[in-house]
Design a protein around this motif. Sequence first.
Motif, mmCIF file in Angstrom:
data_model
loop_
_atom_site.group_PDB
_atom_site.id
_atom_site.type_symbol
_atom_site.label_atom_id
_atom_site.label_comp_id
_atom_site.label_asym_id
_atom_site.label_seq_id
_atom_site.Cartn_x
_atom_site.Cartn_y
_atom_site.Cartn_z
ATOM 1 N N VAL A 83 0.843 -1.199 0.000
ATOM 2 C CA VAL A 83 0.000 0.000 0.000
ATOM 3 C C VAL A 83 0.880 1.251 0.000
ATOM 4 N N ALA A 84 1.945 1.240 0.789
ATOM 5 C CA ALA A 84 2.858 2.388 0.837
ATOM 6 C C ALA A 84 3.540 2.614 -0.510
ATOM 7 N N GLU A 85 3.918 1.534 -1.204
ATOM 8 C CA GLU A 85 4.555 1.672 -2.515
ATOM 9 C C GLU A 85 3.583 2.263 -3.537
ATOM 10 N N ASP A 127 11.830 -11.438 3.303
ATOM 11 C CA ASP A 127 11.208 -10.894 2.099
ATOM 12 C C ASP A 127 10.556 -9.546 2.377
ATOM 13 N N LEU A 128 9.855 -9.434 3.510
ATOM 14 C CA LEU A 128 9.215 -8.161 3.875
ATOM 15 C C LEU A 128 10.267 -7.071 4.087
ATOM 16 N N THR A 132 10.631 -3.684 1.828
ATOM 17 C CA THR A 132 10.625 -2.390 2.498
ATOM 18 C C THR A 132 11.859 -1.575 2.114
ATOM 19 N N LEU A 133 13.011 -2.205 2.125
ATOM 20 C CA LEU A 133 14.244 -1.495 1.750
ATOM 21 C C LEU A 133 14.218 -1.048 0.297
ATOM 22 N N ARG A 134 13.733 -1.916 -0.593
ATOM 23 C CA ARG A 134 13.633 -1.514 -2.014
ATOM 24 C C ARG A 134 12.694 -0.325 -2.176
ATOM 25 N N GLY A 135 11.591 -0.334 -1.437
ATOM 26 C CA GLY A 135 10.669 0.789 -1.510
ATOM 27 C C GLY A 135 11.277 2.080 -0.995
ATOM 28 N N LEU A 139 12.188 5.678 -3.120
ATOM 29 C CA LEU A 139 11.743 7.016 -2.728
ATOM 30 C C LEU A 139 12.901 7.997 -2.629
ATOM 31 N N GLY A 140 14.086 7.504 -2.311
ATOM 32 C CA GLY A 140 15.225 8.376 -2.067
ATOM 33 C C GLY A 140 15.881 8.784 -3.291
#
Length: 140
Positions: A83-85, A127-128, A132-135, A139-140
């Motif tokens: 959802v955040a992505e 995996d989570l 999260t790190l890829r997302g 963003l950065g």
Amino acid sequence: MVMDSPEQWARPRAPEIPAAPDPPDTEASLVRPYTLTAGRTHTDVLLPLEAPVQTLRVAQPNQWPVSDPRGRIVELCQGSPSVAEISARLNLPLGVARVLVGDLVTSGYLRVRATLTEASTRDERRDLIGRTLRGLRALG
């Protein structure tokens, strides 16, 4: 105190306020985000921010107007983003993305996969963290 000249009568100047920086070169949205959700800020669907979302059925071409992000959300969810992505990739406020995703889940276009539970394996947890790190990097 006696004031001898008109210069002494003048009021002191207010400090100058610096001009606002120029907006970025991105195209401004002509639609306020809350109009996309008819002013709603909540959804009845449980949507953790890290929850992967998948497409169940593809929307028909031109089902929604081009400016409506629901079609883009359905298309994007073929890759199971969180959802955040979805919020970040479509440049939508998180609350608006949650309401729109919730509507699409209720309409049968999307499903929300379960996130981690007490029974989650080490691989599922890893995996989570990786997603999260890829997302965050995106963003950065």
